[in-house]
Structures are given as C-alpha cells and as structure tokens.
Design a protein around this motif. Sequence first.
Motif, PDB file in Angstrom:
ATOM      1  N   ALA A 207      -6.756  -7.880  -0.766  1.00  0.00           N
ATOM      2  CA  ALA A 207      -5.380  -8.302  -0.532  1.00  0.00           C
ATOM      3  C   ALA A 207      -5.250  -8.930   0.852  1.00  0.00           C
ATOM      4  O   ALA A 207      -5.791  -8.430   1.835  1.00  0.00           O
ATOM      5  CB  ALA A 207      -4.433  -7.106  -0.654  1.00  0.00           C
ATOM      6  N   ALA A 208      -4.524 -10.021   0.928  1.00  0.00           N
ATOM      7  CA  ALA A 208      -4.380 -10.742   2.196  1.00  0.00           C
ATOM      8  C   ALA A 208      -3.547  -9.928   3.177  1.00  0.00           C
ATOM      9  O   ALA A 208      -2.583  -9.264   2.785  1.00  0.00           O
ATOM     10  CB  ALA A 208      -3.716 -12.089   1.953  1.00  0.00           C
ATOM     11  N   PRO A 209      -3.892  -9.967   4.465  1.00  0.00           N
ATOM     12  CA  PRO A 209      -3.095  -9.265   5.483  1.00  0.00           C
ATOM     13  C   PRO A 209      -1.810 -10.020   5.773  1.00  0.00           C
ATOM     14  O   PRO A 209      -1.733 -10.816   6.709  1.00  0.00           O
ATOM     15  CB  PRO A 209      -4.029  -9.231   6.698  1.00  0.00           C
ATOM     16  CG  PRO A 209      -4.901 -10.431   6.533  1.00  0.00           C
ATOM     17  CD  PRO A 209      -5.077 -10.618   5.050  1.00  0.00           C
ATOM     18  N   ASP A 210      -0.792  -9.806   4.942  1.00  0.00           N
ATOM     19  CA  ASP A 210       0.427 -10.604   5.009  1.00  0.00           C
ATOM     20  C   ASP A 210       1.546  -9.945   5.806  1.00  0.00           C
ATOM     21  O   ASP A 210       2.628 -10.511   5.934  1.00  0.00           O
ATOM     22  CB  ASP A 210       0.922 -10.915   3.592  1.00  0.00           C
ATOM     23  CG  ASP A 210       1.035  -9.652   2.729  1.00  0.00           C
ATOM     24  OD1 ASP A 210       0.997  -8.535   3.292  1.00  0.00           O
ATOM     25  OD2 ASP A 210       1.142  -9.797   1.499  1.00  0.00           O
ATOM     26  N   GLY A 211       1.308  -8.738   6.326  1.00  0.00           N
ATOM     27  CA  GLY A 211       2.338  -8.071   7.110  1.00  0.00           C
ATOM     28  C   GLY A 211       3.426  -7.425   6.293  1.00  0.00           C
ATOM     29  O   GLY A 211       4.441  -6.979   6.841  1.00  0.00           O
ATOM     30  N   CYS A 212       3.245  -7.347   4.984  1.00  0.00           N
ATOM     31  CA  CYS A 212       4.262  -6.746   4.115  1.00  0.00           C
ATOM     32  C   CYS A 212       4.161  -5.218   4.139  1.00  0.00           C
ATOM     33  O   CYS A 212       3.126  -4.643   4.461  1.00  0.00           O
ATOM     34  CB  CYS A 212       4.115  -7.257   2.698  1.00  0.00           C
ATOM     35  SG  CYS A 212       4.521  -9.016   2.522  1.00  0.00           S
ATOM     36  N   PHE A 213       5.250  -4.574   3.729  1.00  0.00           N
ATOM     37  CA  PHE A 213       5.300  -3.110   3.672  1.00  0.00           C
ATOM     38  C   PHE A 213       6.440  -2.707   2.747  1.00  0.00           C
ATOM     39  O   PHE A 213       7.398  -3.479   2.546  1.00  0.00           O
ATOM     40  CB  PHE A 213       5.524  -2.512   5.066  1.00  0.00           C
ATOM     41  CG  PHE A 213       6.725  -3.080   5.768  1.00  0.00           C
ATOM     42  CD1 PHE A 213       7.991  -2.528   5.589  1.00  0.00           C
ATOM     43  CD2 PHE A 213       6.608  -4.189   6.588  1.00  0.00           C
ATOM     44  CE1 PHE A 213       9.102  -3.066   6.216  1.00  0.00           C
ATOM     45  CE2 PHE A 213       7.710  -4.740   7.215  1.00  0.00           C
ATOM     46  CZ  PHE A 213       8.960  -4.171   7.037  1.00  0.00           C
ATOM     47  N   ALA A 214       6.333  -1.539   2.175  1.00  0.00           N
ATOM     48  CA  ALA A 214       7.400  -1.025   1.323  1.00  0.00           C
ATOM     49  C   ALA A 214       8.500  -0.431   2.201  1.00  0.00           C
ATOM     50  O   ALA A 214       8.224   0.121   3.273  1.00  0.00           O
ATOM     51  CB  ALA A 214       6.847   0.045   0.381  1.00  0.00           C
ATOM     52  N   GLN A 215       9.747  -0.538   1.760  1.00  0.00           N
ATOM     53  CA  GLN A 215      10.854   0.023   2.529  1.00  0.00           C
ATOM     54  C   GLN A 215      10.726   1.533   2.663  1.00  0.00           C
ATOM     55  O   GLN A 215      11.140   2.124   3.663  1.00  0.00           O
ATOM     56  CB  GLN A 215      12.187  -0.348   1.879  1.00  0.00           C
ATOM     57  CG  GLN A 215      12.557  -1.812   2.031  1.00  0.00           C
ATOM     58  CD  GLN A 215      12.587  -2.255   3.482  1.00  0.00           C
ATOM     59  OE1 GLN A 215      13.183  -1.603   4.338  1.00  0.00           O
ATOM     60  NE2 GLN A 215      11.927  -3.370   3.773  1.00  0.00           N
ATOM     61  N   SER A 216      10.135   2.169   1.651  1.00  0.00           N
ATOM     62  CA  SER A 216       9.915   3.613   1.751  1.00  0.00           C
ATOM     63  C   SER A 216       8.942   3.936   2.873  1.00  0.00           C
ATOM     64  O   SER A 216       9.071   4.959   3.557  1.00  0.00           O
ATOM     65  CB  SER A 216       9.372   4.154   0.420  1.00  0.00           C
ATOM     66  OG  SER A 216       8.176   3.475   0.052  1.00  0.00           O
TER      67      SER A 216
END
Length: 272
Positions: A207-216
Amino acid sequence: LAQHKVYFARHDNGDTQCASIDEALEYVKPTALIGLSTIYKAFNERILTRMNELNTDARPIIFPLSNPMTKAECTFEEAMRCTNNRVLFASGTAFPEYTIPETGEERVPGQGNNMYVFPAIGLGAVLCKPRHITDTMVYAVSKALANSLAGDERARGELYPRIERIREVSAELAAAFVHQAVREGLAQDPQWVALATESSLPSGPGAAPDGCFAQSMRAEVRRFMWEPAETFEQLRTSLPHYHHHPVVHGSGRSSGRSSGHTSDHGDSTAKL
C-alpha cells in the motif's frame, strides 16, 4: 567540493561550472530555491527578482531554511516584494505576516519547521512501538501534513496549517504514522495493529504511503495526548516531579521542598 557534498553534485552540466547563484540561475533556470547556507541575504533582491522572471507559468518557490533569522537567506517581505507577491514561501525561522500595500491583504509565511512532524512521529512511535522507523513512515506523515490544510487555508494559498491548529494536526499526523507502521508490519502493539486492521483503508506492505488514517485511529490517538495546563495550579498538581520546584502564592514565595514552610506573608503551603 568537500567530500560530504560530492554525493549531491550534478553531473549533467558538462564543462559548465557555476561560480555563483546568479550563474546557476541562468544555467539551471530552477523553479525552486532552497537555502541551507546560513549566509544572511544569500538570496538578494536581484536573485529573487530573476526567480520571478524565470517562473512566469508557476509561482516561484523560495525556501530560506537557515536559522536563526540573522542567517536566513532572505525575509518573507523581500520575497514578496521581489516576486510581485507571487512567491510560495517557507522559512526555517518565523517571519511576521506581510501586508500587500496595494490591496491591504495579509499573507502568512509558511514555517518549514519540524514542529509539525517530529512530535507526531515521536507520539506515533511511543504508541505503536515499531521495530524501527522507515523513510516511508516519515513520508506518510509528510503527506498527512499536506492533507491537513483546511479549506480556508488552501484558499489563502498557505503551505502549512495555522499554528493554532497544531494539536489537532498532530493527532492526524500521529494517526497516519501508526497506520503506516501497521501497513509495513512493523508495529508491535496489538491494540494499534487491531485498530488499523479493522479500518477500511488499504493495508499491507504494497500500500502506498499516502498519509491516510481512519477517524477511529485519530480519535484514539487524541485520547492519549496530554492536555496543556491552563493555570500554574493545574501544572503543579498534574506533574509528579513538580514537587521539586518552589510553590508560588501571589507575591510571596517559599523555597522549601517539604510541607509546612511559610511564605513571606505567613501562608502555610500545601503538601505536594
């Protein structure tokens, strides 16, 4: 060149050797200047003006990153004036806002400092306990920082979120760090591994290091962040080690460490 600089030297310039920034500008025609020289005013008005002339289709990028201000390659005001207010600017030290004389519009300089990224990396590492920290974890945090700009900040052309939002942004960046550590299979704390795995975001080492995260994930990180004290009393009672410091009551002071000492006004201090 000094040996540690050889790695960064260009090898596509043939017999052309540039002895000054002016000569380098004419040969390279760069879109960005990054200052790491600690040479005050290295980006003088002539250089800044030429950068603006070379970049008519896109805004010139000027990053005088040297600290402190007395070693900065240029100021925000100089960069704004010499580029007709078009510059994309970030500096290592904080510069004041600039008011465009013709319009009265205020522009806020970006500060390319570690104050956004480093605390978030540290917090994320403490929480998920990765075996080691990788370049892609740092890159994911950088992406999360870029993604954190609010709509009004983007509309104003700002490069970084406002400092007033730094705690909110820190939680987002730490969440991105944890998620990337889990993606890479390096996080060791089962609580955070489970939380990241349960999210619908892409996972796995590919998975690409896109800086995404879950709100939880962000909400859980926020739960582990310290809250700044609003008063001295809050600070004194929340930090166990603070009993080593004198207690201040109004203008009277006591310097003793045990209970029952008397201040200048005869007040008995509480036991810490």
